[in-house]
Write a protein that holds these residues in place. Structure first.
Motif, PDB file in Angstrom:
ATOM      1  N   ASN A   1       0.829  -1.208   0.000  1.00  0.00           N
ATOM      2  CA  ASN A   1       0.000   0.000   0.000  1.00  0.00           C
ATOM      3  C   ASN A   1       0.862   1.256   0.000  1.00  0.00           C
ATOM      4  N   LEU A   2       1.915   1.257   0.817  1.00  0.00           N
ATOM      5  CA  LEU A   2       2.764   2.432   0.914  1.00  0.00           C
ATOM      6  C   LEU A   2       3.474   2.708  -0.406  1.00  0.00           C
ATOM      7  N   ALA A   3       3.998   1.667  -1.051  1.00  0.00           N
ATOM      8  CA  ALA A   3       4.643   1.865  -2.350  1.00  0.00           C
ATOM      9  C   ALA A   3       3.655   2.426  -3.366  1.00  0.00           C
ATOM     10  N   GLY A   4       2.409   1.972  -3.301  1.00  0.00           N
ATOM     11  CA  GLY A   4       1.392   2.505  -4.193  1.00  0.00           C
ATOM     12  C   GLY A   4       1.119   3.973  -3.941  1.00  0.00           C
ATOM     13  N   LEU A   5       0.975   4.340  -2.667  1.00  0.00           N
ATOM     14  CA  LEU A   5       0.718   5.746  -2.341  1.00  0.00           C
ATOM     15  C   LEU A   5       1.888   6.630  -2.743  1.00  0.00           C
ATOM     16  N   LEU A   6       3.112   6.147  -2.515  1.00  0.00           N
ATOM     17  CA  LEU A   6       4.294   6.922  -2.883  1.00  0.00           C
ATOM     18  C   LEU A   6       4.416   7.077  -4.396  1.00  0.00           C
ATOM     19  N   ALA A   7       3.971   6.072  -5.136  1.00  0.00           N
ATOM     20  CA  ALA A   7       4.017   6.159  -6.591  1.00  0.00           C
ATOM     21  C   ALA A   7       2.987   7.143  -7.132  1.00  0.00           C
ATOM     22  N   HIS A   8       1.878   7.298  -6.435  1.00  0.00           N
ATOM     23  CA  HIS A   8       0.824   8.209  -6.876  1.00  0.00           C
ATOM     24  C   HIS A   8       1.072   9.655  -6.439  1.00  0.00           C
ATOM     25  N   CYS A   9       1.643   9.847  -5.260  1.00  0.00           N
ATOM     26  CA  CYS A   9       1.657  11.156  -4.612  1.00  0.00           C
ATOM     27  C   CYS A   9       3.076  11.663  -4.366  1.00  0.00           C
ATOM     28  N   GLN A  10       3.199  12.987  -4.287  1.00  0.00           N
ATOM     29  CA  GLN A  10       4.438  13.629  -3.901  1.00  0.00           C
ATOM     30  C   GLN A  10       4.262  14.269  -2.526  1.00  0.00           C
ATOM     31  N   ARG A  11       5.371  14.757  -1.975  1.00  0.00           N
ATOM     32  CA  ARG A  11       5.298  15.444  -0.683  1.00  0.00           C
ATOM     33  C   ARG A  11       4.351  16.640  -0.789  1.00  0.00           C
ATOM     34  N   GLY A  12       3.500  16.794   0.205  1.00  0.00           N
ATOM     35  CA  GLY A  12       2.527  17.873   0.188  1.00  0.00           C
ATOM     36  C   GLY A  12       1.228  17.515  -0.495  1.00  0.00           C
ATOM     37  N   ASP A  13       1.148  16.303  -1.039  1.00  0.00           N
ATOM     38  CA  ASP A  13      -0.115  15.831  -1.606  1.00  0.00           C
ATOM     39  C   ASP A  13      -0.965  15.191  -0.508  1.00  0.00           C
ATOM     40  N   GLU A  14      -2.190  14.847  -0.870  1.00  0.00           N
ATOM     41  CA  GLU A  14      -3.162  14.326   0.089  1.00  0.00           C
ATOM     42  C   GLU A  14      -3.920  13.158  -0.532  1.00  0.00           C
TER      43      GLU A  14
ATOM     44  N   HIS B   1      -7.503   0.556   6.836  1.00  0.00           N
ATOM     45  CA  HIS B   1      -6.196   0.018   7.207  1.00  0.00           C
ATOM     46  C   HIS B   1      -5.066   0.972   6.836  1.00  0.00           C
ATOM     47  N   THR B   2      -5.131   1.566   5.636  1.00  0.00           N
ATOM     48  CA  THR B   2      -4.038   2.433   5.203  1.00  0.00           C
ATOM     49  C   THR B   2      -3.910   3.676   6.064  1.00  0.00           C
TER      50      THR B   2
ATOM     51  N   ASP C   1      -6.811   2.424 -10.473  1.00  0.00           N
ATOM     52  CA  ASP C   1      -5.485   2.721 -11.026  1.00  0.00           C
ATOM     53  C   ASP C   1      -4.418   1.858 -10.380  1.00  0.00           C
ATOM     54  N   SER C   2      -4.645   1.450  -9.149  1.00  0.00           N
ATOM     55  CA  SER C   2      -3.716   0.550  -8.461  1.00  0.00           C
ATOM     56  C   SER C   2      -4.481  -0.265  -7.445  1.00  0.00           C
ATOM     57  N   VAL C   3      -4.013  -1.506  -7.248  1.00  0.00           N
ATOM     58  CA  VAL C   3      -4.633  -2.430  -6.297  1.00  0.00           C
ATOM     59  C   VAL C   3      -3.530  -3.188  -5.579  1.00  0.00           C
ATOM     60  N   SER C   4      -3.621  -3.238  -4.266  1.00  0.00           N
ATOM     61  CA  SER C   4      -2.746  -4.093  -3.468  1.00  0.00           C
ATOM     62  C   SER C   4      -3.575  -5.231  -2.901  1.00  0.00           C
ATOM     63  N   PHE C   5      -3.076  -6.470  -3.035  1.00  0.00           N
ATOM     64  CA  PHE C   5      -3.781  -7.587  -2.404  1.00  0.00           C
ATOM     65  C   PHE C   5      -2.785  -8.495  -1.700  1.00  0.00           C
ATOM     66  N   CYS C   6      -3.257  -9.155  -0.641  1.00  0.00           N
ATOM     67  CA  CYS C   6      -2.413 -10.011   0.184  1.00  0.00           C
ATOM     68  C   CYS C   6      -2.508 -11.455  -0.276  1.00  0.00           C
TER      69      CYS C   6
ATOM     70  N   LEU D   1       1.265  -5.574  -5.682  1.00  0.00           N
ATOM     71  CA  LEU D   1       0.701  -4.298  -6.108  1.00  0.00           C
ATOM     72  C   LEU D   1       0.568  -4.339  -7.616  1.00  0.00           C
ATOM     73  N   CYS D   2      -0.621  -4.038  -8.124  1.00  0.00           N
ATOM     74  CA  CYS D   2      -0.856  -4.050  -9.564  1.00  0.00           C
ATOM     75  C   CYS D   2      -1.341  -2.684 -10.026  1.00  0.00           C
ATOM     76  N   GLY D   3      -1.011  -2.352 -11.265  1.00  0.00           N
ATOM     77  CA  GLY D   3      -1.420  -1.080 -11.843  1.00  0.00           C
ATOM     78  C   GLY D   3      -0.891  -0.957 -13.250  1.00  0.00           C
TER      79      GLY D   3
END
Length: 336
Positions: A64-77, A85-86, A191-196, A209-211
């Motif tokens: 999940n974290l890698a997905g969020l980091l790939a989508h967003c930059q510092r200062g994004d929301e 969970h996230t 756009d992205s999905v994480s599954f366990c 993580l898929c996308g």
């Protein structure tokens, strides 16, 4: 006495067939992209989910974290449910490591945010505000499969407002089985999905993580930054492949056993049971503290996490005999 562990579906152990697949796995150095079994898992996962590419990671939190980091930059929301969970259970990683601000919103008893509240939470293009970049859902949520029409509405909302759309799909295969649809009917809209792999699917470790190809290229870099690069990881990936090929349809057995257990516990007249529609039950005793009931169940060979409400999770290692033993343990514990 056989110990019945209902704390989580993370406690499953590899089947004999899965261990055989792990032993036979062809391996290479995955950081160099040379592990053929990892590459096969990533391609298989992306194909099943209806997305372009996949990335094998050690855990759902890192995925999940890698997905969020790939989508967003510092200062994004990112907009997320208030007890998703996230937001609540991943150590604040997006904020701590990515400088990404979460905007939590209330979830109803189905795990859904109010679409109007989501629109109201999107920040204007103004330097005073974090930039709203991402909408994040969780499916299943506390075991509840999100309604399919809700996914339609939220997908349209994200597109209309220029937001990326991420799914924490730790148990998304449970959601697909519950709805009776191919998993891609749920996941291809994101756009992205994480599954366990390590929950209901029964693998010992790992998430995918898929996308899109470009998003996964960026996430692969973040995996390295986060310390998630593994070497001869095909031994683990082989377990994931076996899980995807052999353990998806059988999730219906976990759901059936959870419903059966709920019926039996409700029949005692001493327990309020909240059904999720998949493999998770929430049980609240009357006239006894949940912690005390958990301790008595432990004496009867049934493990649950203590608390005012007990969460019971059926999984690969819970068969019909285990349900019967659990029902008997509850009867003795409540009688005592």
């Amino acid at each position: 006495m056989k110990v019945i562990d209902l704390r989580s579906d993370t406690v499953t152990r590899p089947t004999a067939a899965m261990r055989d697949a792990m032993m036979a796995a062809e391996v290479g150095d995955d950081v160099y992209g040379e592990d053929p079994t990892v590459n096969r898992l990533e391609a298989l996962a992306a194909e099943r989910l209806g997305l372009e590419a996949g990335l094998f990671l050690p855990s759902g939190t890192q995925s999940n974290l890698a997905g969020l980091l790939a989508h967003c930059q510092r200062g994004d929301e990112y907009i997320v449910g208030h007890n998703a969970h996230t937001y609540q259970y991943e150590g604040g990683g997006a904020a701590v490591l990515g400088g990404i601000q979460p905007q939590p919103l209330p979830l109803d008893d189905r795990g859904c945010m109010d679409p109007a509240a989501v629109v109201a939470a999107i920040k204007p293009d103004d330097a005073h505000f974090a930039r709203t970049r991402l909408l994040c859902l969780e499916n299943t949520w506390w075991g509840r499969p999100l309604p399919m029409d809700y996914l339609d509405r939220m997908q349209a909302l994200a597109r209309d407002h220029g937001l990326a759309f991420h799914l924490d799909g730790a148990r998304v295969f449970n959601a697909a089985v519950s709805h009776g649809v191919p998993v891609a009917d749920i996941t291809a809209r994101f756009d992205s999905v994480s599954f366990c792999l390590s929950k209901g699917l029964g693998a010992p470790v790992g998430s995918v993580l898929c996308g899109s190809t470009s998003l996964i290229h960026e996430a692969r870099r973040w995996r390295k930054v986060l310390g998630g690069g593994m070497r001869q990881a095909g031994i683990l990936a082989a377990a994931g492949i076996h899980a995807l090929e052999h353990h998806v349809d059988r999730l219906a057995d976990d759901h059936r056993r959870a419903a059966w257990l709920a019926d039996e516990l409700e029949a005692t007249g001493k327990l309020a049971v909240d059904r999720s529609g998949s493999n998770i039950l929430m049980v609240r005793p009357s006239g006894m503290a949940g912690e005390a009931l958990a301790a008595r169940l432990q004496d009867q060979g049934v493990r649950v996490n203590p608390g005012p409400t007990l969460r019971l999770v059926t999984h690969l290692d819970i068969d019909d005999a285990a349900i019967e033993q659990t029902v008997a343990a509850f009867g003795k514990s409540l009688a005592a």
